[in-house]
Structure formats: structure tokens, C-alpha cells
Design a protein around this motif. Structure first.
Motif, PDB file in Angstrom:
ATOM      1  N   ARG A   1      20.193  10.216  39.766  1.00 23.72           N
ATOM      2  CA  ARG A   1      19.236  11.264  39.385  1.00 23.72           C
ATOM      3  C   ARG A   1      18.875  11.163  37.905  1.00 23.72           C
ATOM      4  NH1 ARG A   1      18.599  15.849  42.650  1.00 23.72           N
ATOM      5  NH2 ARG A   1      18.732  17.251  40.859  1.00 23.72           N
TER       6      ARG A   1
ATOM      7  N   VAL B   1      10.972   8.583  34.989  1.00 22.13           N
ATOM      8  CA  VAL B   1       9.827   9.501  35.057  1.00 22.13           C
ATOM      9  C   VAL B   1       9.369   9.863  33.646  1.00 22.13           C
ATOM     10  CG1 VAL B   1       9.125  11.857  35.688  1.00 22.13           C
ATOM     11  CG2 VAL B   1      10.348  10.426  37.354  1.00 22.13           C
TER      12      VAL B   1
ATOM     13  N   LEU C   1       7.894  19.438  35.460  1.00 25.49           N
ATOM     14  CA  LEU C   1       8.605  19.133  36.698  1.00 25.49           C
ATOM     15  C   LEU C   1       9.112  20.423  37.339  1.00 25.49           C
ATOM     16  CD1 LEU C   1       9.743  16.808  38.476  1.00 25.49           C
ATOM     17  CD2 LEU C   1      11.811  16.934  37.070  1.00 25.49           C
TER      18      LEU C   1
ATOM     19  N   TYR D   1      12.548  17.883  42.222  1.00 25.35           N
ATOM     20  CA  TYR D   1      12.679  16.454  42.469  1.00 25.35           C
ATOM     21  C   TYR D   1      13.995  16.214  43.186  1.00 25.35           C
ATOM     22  CZ  TYR D   1      16.381  15.572  39.064  1.00 25.35           C
ATOM     23  OH  TYR D   1      17.576  15.549  38.405  1.00 25.35           O
ATOM     24  N   ASP D   2      14.100  15.048  43.790  1.00 26.70           N
ATOM     25  CA  ASP D   2      15.370  14.642  44.377  1.00 26.70           C
ATOM     26  C   ASP D   2      15.361  13.137  44.527  1.00 26.70           C
ATOM     27  OD1 ASP D   2      17.942  14.872  45.296  1.00 26.70           O
ATOM     28  OD2 ASP D   2      17.406  15.755  47.230  1.00 26.70           O
TER      29      ASP D   2
ATOM     30  N   TYR E   1      11.335  11.843  45.097  1.00 31.41           N
ATOM     31  CA  TYR E   1      10.055  12.541  45.011  1.00 31.41           C
ATOM     32  C   TYR E   1      10.051  13.419  43.770  1.00 31.41           C
ATOM     33  CZ  TYR E   1      12.041  17.058  46.325  1.00 31.41           C
ATOM     34  OH  TYR E   1      12.767  18.213  46.324  1.00 31.41           O
ATOM     35  N   THR E   2       8.850  13.749  43.318  1.00 35.61           N
ATOM     36  CA  THR E   2       8.654  14.735  42.256  1.00 35.61           C
ATOM     37  C   THR E   2       7.527  15.669  42.670  1.00 35.61           C
ATOM     38  OG1 THR E   2       7.094  13.302  41.049  1.00 35.61           O
ATOM     39  CG2 THR E   2       9.410  13.268  40.323  1.00 35.61           C
TER      40      THR E   2
ATOM     41  N   THR F   1       2.271  15.786  43.610  1.00 34.99           N
ATOM     42  CA  THR F   1       3.470  15.433  44.369  1.00 34.99           C
ATOM     43  C   THR F   1       3.451  13.925  44.523  1.00 34.99           C
ATOM     44  OG1 THR F   1       3.392  17.503  45.601  1.00 34.99           O
ATOM     45  CG2 THR F   1       4.680  15.707  46.565  1.00 34.99           C
TER      46      THR F   1
END
Length: 130
Positions: free
Chosen positions: A4, A11, A76, A79-80, A87-88, A110
Motif C-alpha cells: 500500500r 500515485v 484521494l 484506494y486499495d 484502485y483509486t 476512478t
């Protein structure tokens, strides 16, 4: 660094730099962060594309419209990361010129990502005006 943390660093780094470049009329960095596979898609605020060739065409058209980006940020929301997928969801806020006219706007965005041999790549995007 956890998966993560690594993803969020990407990102905040490569993804953010590519989006800023796009808003300045340079689609090269955005092309580099997208998967080169055929299973890519974008449902955009201005243009849709399915498949790599259509995506590249859409990026070229969009880049020709944008210039003079003075601000780009990503708020943001969620997210995961699950294995090689992530994904965000968030708000992209920017100030740039579109076809020579300065504008400030916000997009709800997305995106779906896949970890490939050379790192994280975007495979799907949906964005619309907030």
C-alpha cells in the motif's frame, strides 16, 4: 515498505507527474504509466477509448488541447491494493488552458491499476466533471 505504501508513493510520484505533463500538452508520461496491453479503457470527461490504439489517439487529442497548467492536485478519497491490482477514487483539481482559454475545474476520477513487470500501470479510468 508495504504494498500500500509503495502504491501510494507511485500515485504521488509517477502518476501525478504524468497528469501534470498531460495538462501541459505532453502525453508521453501518461502513455508510459498506462498498460501497453489491449485490455485498457477510458471513459473520460471529454473522450472515451477502448484498446491501446484508441487510448493513444485520445491522449494525443487531449494533449493538443491542454497547456499552461499552473495547478494539479489529487484529493484521494479511497484506494486499495489487492495483490497485483489496485484502485483509486478521488478528485483531480486543476488550472490549465484548454484550447488557449484558462480554466479551473475538478474531475471525479476512478482508476484501476495492475502491477506489471515494470511496476504499476493504469488499465482503466473513468472521469467526469464534479
Amino acid at each position: 515498505m508495504s504494498d500500500r505504501e509503495e502504491f501510494l508513493a507511485w500515485v504521488d510520484g509517477d502518476l501525478a507527474q504524468a497528469e501534470r505533463a498531460m495538462m501541459n500538452g505532453d502525453d508521453g508520461p501518461r502513455r508510459a504509466i498506462w498498460s501497453t496491453g489491449e485490455r485498457v479503457s477510458a471513459l473520460g470527461a471529454w473522450r472515451n477509448a477502448v484498446g491501446r490504439a484508441a487510448l493513444v489517439d485520445a491522449f494525443e487529442v487531449l494533449a493538443a488541447s491542454f497547456s499552461d497548467c499552473t495547478e494539479w492536485s489529487f484529493d484521494l478519497i479511497s484506494y486499495d491494493v489487492a495483490g497485483d491490482m489496485a484502485y483509486t477514487v478521488g478528485y483531480e483539481r486543476m488550472t490549465a488552458s484548454i484550447d488557449g482559454s484558462p480554466r479551473t475545474f475538478t474531475l471525479r476520477a476512478t482508476q484501476v491499476y495492475r502491477r506489471e513487470g515494470d511496476g504499476w500501470k493504469v488499465v482503466h479510468r473513468h472521469a467526469d466533471a464534479a
